[in-house]
Design a protein around this motif. Structure first.
Motif, PDB file in Angstrom:
ATOM      1  N   GLN A 168     -14.812   8.349 -35.255  1.00  0.00           N
ATOM      2  CA  GLN A 168     -15.504   8.771 -34.045  1.00  0.00           C
ATOM      3  C   GLN A 168     -14.827   9.980 -33.404  1.00  0.00           C
ATOM      4  O   GLN A 168     -15.496  10.875 -32.884  1.00  0.00           O
ATOM      5  N   ARG A 169     -13.491  10.033 -33.456  1.00  0.00           N
ATOM      6  CA  ARG A 169     -12.789  11.189 -32.895  1.00  0.00           C
ATOM      7  C   ARG A 169     -13.211  12.470 -33.612  1.00  0.00           C
ATOM      8  O   ARG A 169     -13.437  13.511 -32.984  1.00  0.00           O
ATOM      9  N   VAL A 170     -13.336  12.386 -34.942  1.00  0.00           N
ATOM     10  CA  VAL A 170     -13.729  13.565 -35.708  1.00  0.00           C
ATOM     11  C   VAL A 170     -15.169  13.950 -35.394  1.00  0.00           C
ATOM     12  O   VAL A 170     -15.483  15.130 -35.153  1.00  0.00           O
ATOM     13  N   LEU A 171     -16.059  12.961 -35.376  1.00  0.00           N
ATOM     14  CA  LEU A 171     -17.466  13.258 -35.115  1.00  0.00           C
ATOM     15  C   LEU A 171     -17.671  13.784 -33.703  1.00  0.00           C
ATOM     16  O   LEU A 171     -18.525  14.650 -33.472  1.00  0.00           O
ATOM     17  N   ASP A 172     -16.902  13.275 -32.751  1.00  0.00           N
ATOM     18  CA  ASP A 172     -17.007  13.775 -31.376  1.00  0.00           C
ATOM     19  C   ASP A 172     -16.556  15.229 -31.283  1.00  0.00           C
ATOM     20  O   ASP A 172     -17.141  16.028 -30.531  1.00  0.00           O
ATOM     21  N   LEU A 173     -15.527  15.580 -32.052  1.00  0.00           N
ATOM     22  CA  LEU A 173     -15.080  16.973 -32.036  1.00  0.00           C
ATOM     23  C   LEU A 173     -16.153  17.907 -32.580  1.00  0.00           C
ATOM     24  O   LEU A 173     -16.317  19.032 -32.082  1.00  0.00           O
ATOM     25  N   TYR A 174     -16.869  17.460 -33.601  1.00  0.00           N
ATOM     26  CA  TYR A 174     -17.966  18.277 -34.108  1.00  0.00           C
ATOM     27  C   TYR A 174     -19.031  18.483 -33.040  1.00  0.00           C
ATOM     28  O   TYR A 174     -19.711  19.511 -33.013  1.00  0.00           O
ATOM     29  N   ALA A 175     -19.180  17.490 -32.148  1.00  0.00           N
ATOM     30  CA  ALA A 175     -20.133  17.586 -31.037  1.00  0.00           C
ATOM     31  C   ALA A 175     -19.484  18.195 -29.798  1.00  0.00           C
ATOM     32  O   ALA A 175     -20.046  18.094 -28.698  1.00  0.00           O
ATOM     33  N   ARG A 176     -18.299  18.797 -29.951  1.00  0.00           N
ATOM     34  CA  ARG A 176     -17.557  19.457 -28.866  1.00  0.00           C
ATOM     35  C   ARG A 176     -17.213  18.488 -27.747  1.00  0.00           C
ATOM     36  O   ARG A 176     -17.415  18.758 -26.559  1.00  0.00           O
ATOM     37  N   THR A 177     -16.676  17.327 -28.147  1.00  0.00           N
ATOM     38  CA  THR A 177     -16.219  16.328 -27.186  1.00  0.00           C
ATOM     39  C   THR A 177     -14.913  15.738 -27.690  1.00  0.00           C
ATOM     40  O   THR A 177     -14.739  15.521 -28.889  1.00  0.00           O
ATOM     41  N   PHE A 178     -13.974  15.466 -26.760  1.00  0.00           N
ATOM     42  CA  PHE A 178     -12.714  14.831 -27.134  1.00  0.00           C
ATOM     43  C   PHE A 178     -12.303  13.876 -26.018  1.00  0.00           C
ATOM     44  O   PHE A 178     -12.202  14.276 -24.848  1.00  0.00           O
ATOM     45  N   ASP A 179     -12.080  12.613 -26.376  1.00  0.00           N
ATOM     46  CA  ASP A 179     -11.741  11.570 -25.414  1.00  0.00           C
ATOM     47  C   ASP A 179     -12.756  11.497 -24.273  1.00  0.00           C
ATOM     48  O   ASP A 179     -12.404  11.312 -23.101  1.00  0.00           O
ATOM     49  N   GLY A 180     -14.021  11.673 -24.617  1.00  0.00           N
ATOM     50  CA  GLY A 180     -15.082  11.562 -23.630  1.00  0.00           C
ATOM     51  C   GLY A 180     -15.290  12.780 -22.759  1.00  0.00           C
ATOM     52  O   GLY A 180     -16.192  12.788 -21.912  1.00  0.00           O
ATOM     53  N   GLU A 181     -14.493  13.837 -22.949  1.00  0.00           N
ATOM     54  CA  GLU A 181     -14.612  15.047 -22.147  1.00  0.00           C
ATOM     55  C   GLU A 181     -15.106  16.199 -23.025  1.00  0.00           C
ATOM     56  O   GLU A 181     -14.640  16.371 -24.151  1.00  0.00           O
ATOM     57  N   PRO A 182     -16.024  17.006 -22.507  1.00  0.00           N
ATOM     58  CA  PRO A 182     -16.502  18.153 -23.305  1.00  0.00           C
ATOM     59  C   PRO A 182     -15.424  19.209 -23.464  1.00  0.00           C
ATOM     60  O   PRO A 182     -14.578  19.405 -22.563  1.00  0.00           O
ATOM     61  N   LEU A 183     -15.424  19.883 -24.591  1.00  0.00           N
ATOM     62  CA  LEU A 183     -14.446  20.934 -24.845  1.00  0.00           C
ATOM     63  C   LEU A 183     -14.792  22.180 -24.041  1.00  0.00           C
ATOM     64  O   LEU A 183     -15.960  22.488 -23.792  1.00  0.00           O
ATOM     65  N   GLY A 184     -13.757  22.913 -23.647  1.00  0.00           N
ATOM     66  CA  GLY A 184     -13.952  24.145 -22.916  1.00  0.00           C
ATOM     67  C   GLY A 184     -14.206  25.321 -23.847  1.00  0.00           C
ATOM     68  O   GLY A 184     -14.130  25.210 -25.080  1.00  0.00           O
ATOM     69  N   GLU A 185     -14.469  26.461 -23.239  1.00  0.00           N
ATOM     70  CA  GLU A 185     -14.739  27.661 -24.034  1.00  0.00           C
ATOM     71  C   GLU A 185     -13.491  28.141 -24.776  1.00  0.00           C
ATOM     72  O   GLU A 185     -13.607  28.834 -25.784  1.00  0.00           O
ATOM     73  N   ASP A 186     -12.318  27.790 -24.263  1.00  0.00           N
ATOM     74  CA  ASP A 186     -11.073  28.228 -24.895  1.00  0.00           C
ATOM     75  C   ASP A 186     -10.448  27.129 -25.751  1.00  0.00           C
ATOM     76  O   ASP A 186      -9.227  27.099 -25.944  1.00  0.00           O
ATOM     77  N   GLU A 187     -11.281  26.232 -26.264  1.00  0.00           N
ATOM     78  CA  GLU A 187     -10.818  25.175 -27.157  1.00  0.00           C
ATOM     79  C   GLU A 187     -11.593  25.268 -28.471  1.00  0.00           C
ATOM     80  O   GLU A 187     -12.811  25.474 -28.470  1.00  0.00           O
TER      81      GLU A 187
END
Length: 389
Positions: A168-187
């Motif tokens: 799930q951690r990997v799949l969430d990163l593909y969806a630009r999410t990590f630990d329930g928080e969306p990734l920023g533009e500089d991530e």
């Protein structure tokens, strides 16, 4: 005795179009073409005798199809249902044959790894299910339900107790999410791995280009020119590939790849750069995480589940490299291999777009539920005991 007058035929525009298509079509069956020709001649006012002469059919045949069309139209030109020969095998025998094909041969005491149609036919006869049966008949039965016992696929049983959470951690990163928080533009999210042992096979005869009715020809004999490892990292959302060739894989070559990327912008000044890797020896466990964080504090290593490299998007790029660059392998030396890989990176990055990754956490839950349904209860207990130990 007076002869009955021929039935008059009047065609609509639609009927005439369909009849002409059947009469002159290249893929029309011979009988359908003959029947359509008879009706077209009859619509022109020709007599049955004349149609018989021109089509070289018996006059009774012409009379039959002319009469059928006059009575029932286009549908009447099809064959009528026939009783046919009585079935030789009962539905129970067909079901028993399919049930046998769905069992492993070893479970039935037969010393075979896989069933084939001839073996199934022989086994059905030996068991007394049928008197005698041909392999083609068995093949026809199995084809009805798409049963192919002679084929097999290998797979790996999931043994990672944290499979879902890790995946799930990997799949969430593909969806630009990590630990329930969306990734920023500089991530950024980087998928990386190694493709080992790319050989330089110098063919004893030059590869021949394809020609008319001839495929490209690659000589079977070759001289070995050594092998190298291709390390690559793929920016999942920017669709950019970074690669390097090393004599072999290991911790040092992998960290060289990391340094190559993390020392350039925008990754050097990024808030966080997530590195998705598998559990290979070059980047396995807590030591690899600490090593990466020590060298680059803004780098976060995320491992895929054990035996689940298919969740790593770099594997898709490696499959492209295998198809378009490595195969067929015809290189004079390792220098040519390196140059070809670098040139392909530039070509790929010029037009690349992010992969359309559609496997989500919902699909992951469906997959795990489906595996649970097909896993015997005793094996689940064994796995639970092994994980607890």
């Amino acid at each position: 005795m007076p002869v009955a007058a021929a039935r008059p035929i009047v065609l609509t525009a639609s009927e005439r179009h369909r009849l002409k298509k059947a009469a002159y079509g290249h893929k029309t069956e011979h009988q359908a073409r003959q029947r359509a020709t008879v009706v077209l001649h009859a619509a022109r006012g020709c007599s049955n005798a004349r149609i018989a002469r021109e089509t070289r059919l018996h006059i009774d045949t012409v009379r039959t199809w002319r009469g059928r069309f006059a009575h029932g139209g286009l549908l009447a030109l099809a064959d009528r249902k026939r009783s046919g020969r009585p079935a030789r095998f009962t539905p129970v025998q067909v079901a028993e044959a399919k049930a046998l094909a769905c069992q492993l041969p070893t479970e039935t005491g037969v010393p075979l790894s896989r069933w084939s149609c001839p073996e199934l036919a022989a086994e059905l006869t030996a068991r007394g299910i049928t008197d005698s049966i041909s392999a083609s008949t068995v093949r026809r039965w199995l084809h009805q339900d798409a049963i192919k016992p002679w084929q097999y696929r290998s797979w790996i049983f999931i043994r990672d107790p944290n499979f879902r959470a890790t995946a799930q951690r990997v799949l969430d990163l593909y969806a630009r999410t990590f630990d329930g928080e969306p990734l920023g533009e500089d991530e950024y999210v980087i998928s990386s791995d190694e493709k080992t042992s790319i050989q330089a096979r110098c063919r004893c005869h030059p590869t021949l280009a394809p020609g008319q009715a001839r495929a490209m020809r690659v000589n079977h004999e070759y001289d070995r020119g050594g092998a190298l490892a291709y390390l690559a990292a793929y920016d999942v959302h920017q669709a950019k590939v970074f690669g390097r060739c090393e004599p072999k894989t290991g911790i040092v070559p992998f960290m060289n790849l990391v340094t190559q990327i993390m020392s350039t912008e925008p990754y050097a000044s990024a808030r966080r750069v997530f590195w998705i890797v598998d559990n290979g020896s070059s980047h396995r466990g807590k030591k690899a995480i600490d090593r990466l964080t020590t060298a680059f504090p803004n780098a976060v290593m995320v491992h895929t589940p054990v035996h689940a490299s298919w969740t790593n998007q770099i594997e898709i790029f490696f499959s492209i490299v295998q198809r378009k660059v490595v195969s067929p392998n015809d290189f004079t030396d390792l220098t040519q291999v390196r140059d070809r890989l670098r040139a392909f990176e530039d070509r790929y990055n010029a037009t690349a777009q992010p992969f359309q990754w559609r496997f989500t956490t919902s699909d992951l839950d469906d997959l795990l539920a489906r595996l649970d349904r097909h896993t015997p209860a005793d094996r689940q207990e064994e796995s639970s005991v092994a994980l607890a130990a």
